[in-house]
Design an enzyme around this catalytic site. Structure first.
Site, PDB file in Angstrom:
ATOM      1  N   ALA A  75     -44.046  58.136 -23.957  1.00 16.24           N
ATOM      2  CA  ALA A  75     -44.621  56.393 -23.485  1.00 16.24           C
ATOM      3  C   ALA A  75     -43.333  55.815 -23.154  1.00 16.24           C
ATOM      4  CB  ALA A  75     -45.264  56.068 -24.832  1.00 16.24           C
ATOM      5  N   TYR A 141     -47.959  45.958 -23.532  1.00 13.70           N
ATOM      6  CA  TYR A 141     -47.105  47.617 -24.221  1.00 13.70           C
ATOM      7  C   TYR A 141     -48.078  47.365 -25.975  1.00 13.70           C
ATOM      8  CZ  TYR A 141     -44.369  49.779 -27.264  1.00 13.70           C
ATOM      9  OH  TYR A 141     -43.400  51.057 -28.442  1.00 13.70           O
TER      10      TYR A 141
END
Ligand code: UDP
Length: 330
Positions: A75, A141
């Site tokens: 990620a 995020y």
């Protein structure tokens, strides 16, 4: 039977691969090498280079290998970047994970441990933070990681793919022998930047914000050594292998250090003055983030071994001293 580590060429992934191999596990790494490094992958791990949003790549890997558990690190993870480019985070973190989950369900994989983050909490309602506390991310995020957690929850409900989400606080440090460590380009994290100043690669440190409601006005964070994080992933995997229910755990030391305390500790470790000055706040930064890891201790049997900030910084310093250019591949 192997453990598939997605993002195993990255910072926390590479340390976890190392720990898995030390524990006698067979490891397959999948990484697109966009932020990861080929040289960070343990020589005993088999590396597949590709992207988790590429279903054909995943199908090929899952057909070739016998995978009995997955650890998912793949990620993007920069708070500041996510504020400026949220869709990059939604595409990679969320859409990529959706493709991954479809493939894992179709191939009958049953256990997955994945990286979540303290950023899922946003501005905390109390300190130390418990897993049951309010989650209201203040940046994309954290938002994508929280959405990932929810996607895992519903996938488990529908298909029985059990998961552990590990909400990391501030990962830092390096393997004590200095062979692997943190190498981001550009670097945005406090400890590596402080050490770059100590090593003469930057002139000074900008401390983002001096007017937070903390003892010295700078942000407070909970610094957890990357080897302790690696150990937690193995314990989480073992927990799922024993038949444990899907769950979410905080991973931190439970002690907060201000940005100025980190700089002071780094001065003591490096014997360098590390010039610094207070600048404007960085958008999206909560004032204080400190974990309660009581639940991980109680259920996973996890206890951080690296609790001394100077010792943690010393392991990072060893890595940066011996690898001034990181892995030298950028
Ligand atoms: N920070 C700073 N100067 C820098 C980099 C970071 O003052 O050059 C601060 C940042 O604003 C935060 C703390 O250091 O208060 C930890 O930031 P980092 O990016 O390392 O981790 P995060 O908490 O965002 O995961």
């Amino acid at each position: 039977m192997a453990i598939l580590v997605l993002g195993g060429a990255g910072y926390i992934g590479s340390h976890t691969v190392h720990a898995l191999i030390e524990a006698g596990r067979e490891v397959v790494v999948a990484d697109n090498l966009v932020t990861g490094h080929r040289a960070a992958v343990h020589p005993k791990a088999k590396l597949y280079v590709g992207d988790l949003s590429d279903r054909a790549f995943l199908d090929d890997l899952l057909r070739n290998e016998t995978i009995d558990g997955v650890i998912h690190f793949a990620a993007y993870s920069l708070v500041g970047e996510s504020v400026g480019n949220p869709l990059k985070y939604y595409r990679n973190n969320l859409c990529g994970t959706e493709v991954l989950l479809e493939a894992l369900v179709d191939h009958g994989v049953q256990n997955i441990v994945f990286s979540s983050t303290a950023a899922t909490y946003g501005e905390p309602e109390r300190i130390p933070i418990l897993e049951s506390d309010r989650t209201e991310p203040t940046n994309p995020y954290g938002e994508t990681k929280l959405s990932m957690e929810k996607m895992f929850h519903w996938t488990d409900r529908a298909h029985g793919l059990r998961y552990v989400a590990l909400r990391y606080f501030n990962a830092c440090g390096a393997l004590p022998d200095g062979s692997i460590g943190e190498a981001h380009d550009p670097e945005t994290h406090l400890i590596p930047i402080v050490l770059q100043v100590a090593l003469g690669r930057r002139e000074r440190l900008d401390v983002f914000g001096g007017d937070y409601p903390t003892a010295d006005g700078t942000c407070v964070r909970d610094y957890i050594h990357v080897c302790d994080l690696a150990d937690a992933h193995i314990k989480a995997l073992e927990y799922l292998e024993r038949g444990g229910e899907s769950d979410v755990f905080n991973l931190g030391n439970g002690v907060g250090f201000s940005n100025l305390e980190v700089v002071e500790a780094a001065r003591a470790v490096t014997h360098h003055p590390i010039p610094s000055s207070i600048k404007d706040r960085r958008p999206g930064d909560p004032a204080i983030l400190v974990a309660s890891s009581e639940k991980a201790g109680r259920i996973l049997g996890w206890k951080p071994q690296h609790t001394d900030l100077k010792e943690i910084i010393a392991t990072a310093y060893r890595w940066h001293q011996s690898h001034p250019e990181g892995y030298g591949d950028r």
